[in-house]
Design an enzyme around this catalytic site. Structure first.
Site, PDB file in Angstrom:
ATOM      1  N   ASP A  14       4.989  -6.760  -1.040  1.00 56.74           N
ATOM      2  CA  ASP A  14       3.716  -7.004  -1.690  1.00 56.74           C
ATOM      3  C   ASP A  14       2.886  -7.802  -0.685  1.00 56.74           C
ATOM      4  O   ASP A  14       3.433  -8.359   0.271  1.00 56.74           O
ATOM      5  CB  ASP A  14       3.958  -7.804  -2.976  1.00 56.74           C
ATOM      6  CG  ASP A  14       2.676  -8.210  -3.667  1.00 56.74           C
ATOM      7  OD1 ASP A  14       1.780  -7.362  -3.828  1.00 56.74           O
ATOM      8  OD2 ASP A  14       2.563  -9.397  -4.035  1.00 56.74           O
ATOM      9  N   ASP A  16      -0.207 -10.144  -1.688  1.00 52.86           N
ATOM     10  CA  ASP A  16      -0.699 -11.414  -2.213  1.00 52.86           C
ATOM     11  C   ASP A  16       0.442 -12.316  -2.673  1.00 52.86           C
ATOM     12  O   ASP A  16       1.249 -11.930  -3.516  1.00 52.86           O
ATOM     13  CB  ASP A  16      -1.666 -11.160  -3.367  1.00 52.86           C
ATOM     14  CG  ASP A  16      -2.899 -10.360  -2.929  1.00 52.86           C
ATOM     15  OD1 ASP A  16      -3.206 -10.346  -1.723  1.00 52.86           O
ATOM     16  OD2 ASP A  16      -3.545  -9.759  -3.794  1.00 52.86           O
ATOM     17  N   ASP A 137       6.161 -11.364  -5.463  1.00 53.77           N
ATOM     18  CA  ASP A 137       6.140 -12.652  -6.159  1.00 53.77           C
ATOM     19  C   ASP A 137       6.001 -12.508  -7.670  1.00 53.77           C
ATOM     20  O   ASP A 137       6.038 -13.507  -8.383  1.00 53.77           O
ATOM     21  CB  ASP A 137       4.991 -13.522  -5.633  1.00 53.77           C
ATOM     22  CG  ASP A 137       3.625 -12.931  -5.958  1.00 53.77           C
ATOM     23  OD1 ASP A 137       2.764 -13.680  -6.445  1.00 53.77           O
ATOM     24  OD2 ASP A 137       3.415 -11.725  -5.741  1.00 53.77           O
TER      25      ASP A 137
END
Length: 172
Positions: A14, A16, A137
């Site tokens: 990912d 961000d 996250d």
């Protein structure tokens, strides 16, 4: 160089809060320009810095050295800016400064389910889902485990620590 680890064929990240400490679609504003002091840092319209977490470039290079296919799967609402940042950010790759995007074979960035990102990566690469590891996250993206992908939720704020994960979870 890391020894005695069987690396997966594909590691997907990912963006961000996994590779960089912000949301590209809400925390920064285009246009982006390279920092005068560090080619790995971008500056947005208001002076906010965009850069990878400190350990990311080394991790990406080690995985590249191990011939692992590297990919991005991001549900950002600003895919244009995510790709622009990866293109403008210059990081050491194989001994010279290159756009960070060159680390990644596939960059899948658009709003929606990570399942769709992974299906495209699988269809385009031919890599079995069971040979993929995904770092993110957000626990909601654990849904990719239904495809057979190994999911690792990034919990630490400043470090991905992928090499420790691989030592503990992969055979070697």
């Amino acid at each position: 160089m890391v020894k005695n680890i069987e690396f997966p064929k594909c590691v997907v990240f990912d963006l961000d809060y996994t590779l960089w400490p912000l949301w590209i679609d809400t925390h920064v504003t285009a246009p982006f320009k390279p920092s005068k002091n560090d080619p790995g840092v971008l500056i947005d319209k208001y002076g906010t810095e965009i850069c990878f977490y400190s350990d990311i470039t080394g991790i990406l290079q080690e995985l590249r050295n191990q011939k692992v296919t590297l990919c991005v799967a991001s549900r950002t609402c600003a895919p244009k800016y995510a790709k622009q940042a990866l293109n403008l950010m210059k990081v050491p790759i194989d001994g010279s400064l290159k756009p960070a995007i060159e680390f990644f074979t596939y960059v899948k960035a658009w709003p929606g389910s990570k399942m769709d990102h992974f299906k495209e990566i699988h269809n385009e690469s031919g890599i079995d889902y069971r040979e993929m590891v995904f770092f993110d996250d957000e626990s909601r993206n654990r849904e990719v485990e239904r495809l057979g992908v190994t999911f690792l939720e990034k919990i630490k704020k400043n470090s991905l620590n992928i090499l420790s994960f691989l030592k503990n979870h992969m055979h070697g």
